[in-house]
Design a protein around this motif. Structure first.
Motif, PDB file in Angstrom:
ATOM      1  N   ILE A   2       0.698  -0.941   0.080  1.00 18.63           N
ATOM      2  CA  ILE A   2       0.351   0.065   0.429  1.00 18.63           C
ATOM      3  C   ILE A   2       1.209   0.990   0.104  1.00 18.63           C
ATOM      4  N   ASP A   6      -2.522   5.444  -2.383  1.00 22.58           N
ATOM      5  CA  ASP A   6      -3.589   4.769  -1.546  1.00 22.58           C
ATOM      6  C   ASP A   6      -3.649   5.122  -0.427  1.00 22.58           C
ATOM      7  N   ILE A   7      -3.471   5.287   0.273  1.00 21.56           N
ATOM      8  CA  ILE A   7      -4.089   5.797   1.724  1.00 21.56           C
ATOM      9  C   ILE A   7      -4.736   7.014   1.855  1.00 21.56           C
ATOM     10  N   LEU A  26      -1.540   3.649   9.472  1.00 20.60           N
ATOM     11  CA  LEU A  26      -2.114   2.704   8.461  1.00 20.60           C
ATOM     12  C   LEU A  26      -1.641   1.694   7.701  1.00 20.60           C
ATOM     13  N   ASP A  29      -0.300  -1.163   9.205  1.00 20.29           N
ATOM     14  CA  ASP A  29      -0.793  -2.310   9.355  1.00 20.29           C
ATOM     15  C   ASP A  29      -1.913  -2.530   8.425  1.00 20.29           C
ATOM     16  N   VAL A  30      -2.495  -1.810   7.965  1.00 15.34           N
ATOM     17  CA  VAL A  30      -3.407  -2.892   6.321  1.00 15.34           C
ATOM     18  C   VAL A  30      -2.293  -3.235   5.735  1.00 15.34           C
ATOM     19  N   SER A  32       0.643  -5.397   6.887  1.00 14.36           N
ATOM     20  CA  SER A  32       0.456  -6.417   7.278  1.00 14.36           C
ATOM     21  C   SER A  32      -0.375  -7.088   7.435  1.00 14.36           C
ATOM     22  N   ILE A  33      -1.661  -6.511   7.536  1.00 10.18           N
ATOM     23  CA  ILE A  33      -2.649  -7.454   7.114  1.00 10.18           C
ATOM     24  C   ILE A  33      -3.310  -8.432   5.723  1.00 10.18           C
ATOM     25  N   LEU A  34      -3.245  -7.437   5.150  1.00 15.88           N
ATOM     26  CA  LEU A  34      -3.478  -7.773   3.475  1.00 15.88           C
ATOM     27  C   LEU A  34      -2.284  -8.747   3.192  1.00 15.88           C
ATOM     28  N   TYR A  36      -1.398 -10.442   5.155  1.00 18.54           N
ATOM     29  CA  TYR A  36      -1.721 -12.059   5.725  1.00 18.54           C
ATOM     30  C   TYR A  36      -3.336 -12.723   4.934  1.00 18.54           C
ATOM     31  N   VAL A  37      -4.062 -11.971   4.425  1.00 21.98           N
ATOM     32  CA  VAL A  37      -5.029 -11.939   4.108  1.00 21.98           C
ATOM     33  C   VAL A  37      -4.954 -12.661   1.971  1.00 21.98           C
ATOM     34  N   ASP A  38      -3.731 -12.030   1.676  1.00 18.49           N
ATOM     35  CA  ASP A  38      -3.136 -12.443   0.472  1.00 18.49           C
ATOM     36  C   ASP A  38      -3.215 -14.108   0.046  1.00 18.49           C
ATOM     37  N   GLN A  39      -2.866 -14.584   0.969  1.00 15.46           N
ATOM     38  CA  GLN A  39      -2.739 -16.146   1.320  1.00 15.46           C
ATOM     39  C   GLN A  39      -4.142 -16.859   0.560  1.00 15.46           C
ATOM     40  N   ILE A  40      -5.150 -16.284  -0.375  1.00 19.37           N
ATOM     41  CA  ILE A  40      -6.478 -16.558  -0.177  1.00 19.37           C
ATOM     42  C   ILE A  40      -6.223 -16.865  -1.744  1.00 19.37           C
ATOM     43  N   LYS A  41      -4.744 -16.202  -2.141  1.00 23.00           N
ATOM     44  CA  LYS A  41      -4.636 -15.671  -3.202  1.00 23.00           C
ATOM     45  C   LYS A  41      -4.634 -17.124  -4.137  1.00 23.00           C
TER      46      LYS A  41
ATOM     47  N   TYR B 302      -8.559 -21.752   5.682  1.00 21.01           N
ATOM     48  CA  TYR B 302      -8.679 -19.938   4.602  1.00 21.01           C
ATOM     49  C   TYR B 302      -9.663 -19.071   5.818  1.00 21.01           C
ATOM     50  N   PRO B 305      -8.260 -15.624   7.288  1.00 21.56           N
ATOM     51  CA  PRO B 305      -8.381 -14.914   6.005  1.00 21.56           C
ATOM     52  C   PRO B 305      -9.712 -14.268   4.835  1.00 21.56           C
ATOM     53  N   LEU B 358      -9.365  -1.071   5.305  1.00 20.20           N
ATOM     54  CA  LEU B 358      -9.363  -1.924   4.835  1.00 20.20           C
ATOM     55  C   LEU B 358      -9.992  -2.821   3.878  1.00 20.20           C
ATOM     56  N   TYR B 371      -9.659  -9.611  -3.826  1.00 21.30           N
ATOM     57  CA  TYR B 371      -9.761  -9.966  -2.545  1.00 21.30           C
ATOM     58  C   TYR B 371     -11.957 -10.409  -2.911  1.00 21.30           C
ATOM     59  N   ARG B 374     -13.108 -13.460  -4.308  1.00 22.48           N
ATOM     60  CA  ARG B 374     -12.182 -14.398  -3.846  1.00 22.48           C
ATOM     61  C   ARG B 374     -12.796 -14.663  -2.461  1.00 22.48           C
ATOM     62  N   LEU B 378     -14.729 -18.447  -1.481  1.00 23.26           N
ATOM     63  CA  LEU B 378     -14.511 -19.130  -0.336  1.00 23.26           C
ATOM     64  C   LEU B 378     -14.911 -19.694   0.465  1.00 23.26           C
ATOM     65  N   PRO B 415      -2.637  -5.438  15.724  1.00 24.96           N
ATOM     66  CA  PRO B 415      -3.679  -5.552  15.175  1.00 24.96           C
ATOM     67  C   PRO B 415      -3.628  -7.474  14.564  1.00 24.96           C
ATOM     68  N   LEU B 416      -2.691  -7.937  14.229  1.00 24.71           N
ATOM     69  CA  LEU B 416      -2.768  -8.845  13.499  1.00 24.71           C
ATOM     70  C   LEU B 416      -2.592 -10.469  14.609  1.00 24.71           C
TER      71      LEU B 416
END
Lengths: 102, 476
Positions: A2, A6-7, A26, A29-30, A32-34, A36-41, B302, B305, B358, B371, B374, B378, B415-416
């Motif tokens: 990001i 973008d912010i 932000l 934080d955002v 590092s969260i992204l 993490y959630v990137d694993q759904i790709k 999954y 996430p 987010l 995002y 997808r 899932l 946060p994570l």
């Protein structure tokens, strides 16, 4: 990743007037969260944009007024930060600048 | 004042005592007010104790005298600060709604009013139910009654702590990703996230609308069951609400089969004491005659996430109603846009702002497919996995939370780290299935910290969860 840009864009879209310090936090934080959630790709799933979500279906009802007219007006309006009579009061919209600055 | 043993009191015991005249609803209300006065300055479960508790109790006594009492008449209850009671403040523990007075009753509340319950007050939570520790409340943290250096869990931390400190007999919370079950586990009580739609969301402040459910908390499964049965049901004001006939329970011959997703429990970050206690719970179930088998949920890893995409997306939409125009805080800028920017920046706390940003990101053009779409696909796959697994088993068992109550301040900076608290609970919100957290013992810490197990069942099978829960906790 990001970027600053973008912010700024996201804060504008979300109508959040953030300070530079907050934006930096932000961004981190955002980011590092992204990450993490990137694993759904890599998940084995087909995106079906035509498909429906779960068992969601339309629930219809008659378009009719169920309350007695005016029965909640005062209670609702009395919660407004600014009002004039029976109206919510906001600042002039026409002719104001499009800038996002506070 | 009558001496009432609040610690061992249940809804049924209180009801019987009030019917027999051993104590009145007024005596009971007074006993709870005394206890709150004694312990709440330290715990801070309550944001407000109502000034008319005694009047409410008096009305309940009249109802009992008239022979019109139901099981819940006169029962003192605490309500999470995001559930509306007409004429009373509901702030969702946020500055943006400080002093906001609800203009109508939530459906769950109108049902409880018909029963003649006594509302003791509104209890603390993470701001707009976003968090797992109440550290995101704009009005201070709720401490764990078992160890006041630790959090009560969240977001319904006030609801759980109020019951655990004997400051309410039962309470209402809300659960979007574990917000009833995790604090129940951390405070050593029972908490239910019902099937999506079984309790009307009308009058519950929306966080993630496809995930949110009101849920009851209590010291026993029976208390939670009584409260659930009183507030459930189809509601014309919530088009997603369901009736008893929406899902037909499966006939089970013999003892229900318990499934355990063992692969999923091998992940890092699960406290060894939690795992040990969980295995002891499994042994107890086997001793009670239940069959325990492994169950495969191929996409369960999954869940978290997916949840942290779907939930913030819905949050960013739901939070857009706070604009400083209709209600709540207004901080004036130089024009209307300035009013929005300033009111929202000053009114929302940092976690709410984080989730709005987010959610705005995952829904924005260019990222929507990668995002949100997808994640939705899932979510459906994970739900299908569960439905398939329920062909072979009747309930699925995991720990409720990966760790016991953590120290105040320990996780709030990352946060994570805090999001990982939800690893076992989010699946029930994604699938819409009911899940209950049961107290399962304590850690070897001093003071000992409560631990909990979570049981999930098919849609509409709360009764099965209650029956197995009562067996596990020797309530039968």
């Amino acid at each position: 990743m990001i970027t600053d840009k973008d912010i700024n864009k996201l804060a504008d879209l979300a109508r959040l007037g953030l300070s530079d310090v907050e934006k930096q936090k932000l961004q981190k934080d955002v980011g590092s969260i992204l990450a993490y959630v990137d694993q759904i790709k890599s998940a084995p799933v087909e995106i079906d944009t035509k498909g429906r979500v779960g068992s969601v279906k339309n629930v219809m009802r008659e378009d009719e007024v169920l309350n007695e007219t005016g029965s909640n007006t005062e209670a609702l309006l009395s919660e407004a930060p600014k009002r004039e009579g029976q109206y919510l009061k906001v600042k002039k919209i026409l002719g104001s600048s499009d800038s996002f600055e506070i | 004042m009558k001496n009432i043993d609040l610690k061992n009191l249940t809804v049924k015991k209180a009801h019987d005592a009030m019917i027999k005249g051993e104590f009145s609803a007024s005596d009971l209300a007074e006993a709870y007010l005394e206890q709150i006065k004694k312990v709440d300055p330290e715990i801070h479960a309550y944001l407000e104790v109502y000034g008319d508790v005694k009047e409410q109790a008096k009305k309940a006594d009249e109802k009992i005298k008239a022979g019109k009492a139901t099981l819940l008449t006169g029962i003192p209850i605490a309500v999470k600060d995001n559930i509306l009671i007409k004429g009373r403040i509901a702030s969702s523990a946020s500055k943006i709604l400080e002093g906001y007075k609800a203009t109508y009753d939530a459906t769950a509340i109108s049902k409880l009013k018909e029963e003649g319950v006594v509302f003791l007050g509104r209890v603390n939570m993470d701001e707009f139910a976003m968090g797992g520790s109440t550290e995101n409340s704009a009005y201070g943290v709720t401490k764990n009654p078992h160890d006041t250096l630790r959090v009560s869990g969240g977001s319904s931390g006030g609801s759980a702590a109020a019951v655990a400190m004997n400051g309410a007999l039962v309470s209402l919370g809300s659960d979007t990703g574990g917000s009833v079950r995790q604090p129940a586990s951390l405070c050593g009580i029972v908490g239910l996230k019902p099937t999506y739609g079984s309790i009307s969301r009308h009058g519950l402040m929306a966080m993630g609308s496809s995930l949110d459910q009101i849920g009851p908390l209590g010291k026993t499964v029976t208390d939670v069951e009584i409260l659930f049965n009183a507030i459930k049901g189809k509601d014309s004001k919530d088009s997603t609400s369901i009736s008893d006939k929406t899902y037909l329970p499966k006939k089970i011959s013999g003892k229900p089969v318990i499934g355990v997703p063992r692969e999923f429990l091998k992940g890092p970050g699960i406290n060894p004491e939690v795992l040990k206690n969980f295995n002891e719970a499994l042994e107890k179930f086997e001793k009670l005659g239940f069959k325990v088998v492994d169950v495969k949920l191929p996409n369960i890893s999954y869940s978290l996430p997916v949840y942290y995409i779907v939930m913030p997306a819905e949050v960013s939409s739901n939070m857009s109603r706070f604009d400083g125009v209709k209600y709540g805080l207004l901080k004036e800028g130089k024009d209307l846009m300035g009013d929005y920017l300033k009111s929202r920046a000053e009114g929302f706390g940092s976690e709410v702002r984080r989730r709005i940003i987010l959610g705005t990101y995952v829904l924005s053009a260019g990222y929507y497919d990668a995002y949100y779409n997808r994640a939705i696909a899932l979510r459906r796959l994970i739900t299908e996995d569960f439905i398939k697994a329920f062909n072979d088993v009747d309930v699925i068992l995991t720990p409720t939370a990966p760790s016991p109550a953590f120290k105040i301040g320990e996780k709030i900076t990352d946060p994570l780290q805090l999001y990982l608290e939800d690893i076992f609970t989010v699946t029930a919100n994604l699938t819409g299935m009911p899940a209950i957290s049961l107290p399962s013992g304590f850690t070897s810490d001093s003071p000992a910290l409560p631990l909990g197990i979570q049981m999930t069942a098919r849609h509409g099978e709360e009764e099965l969860l209650f029956n197995i829960g009562k067996t596990f906790l020797n309530e039968l």
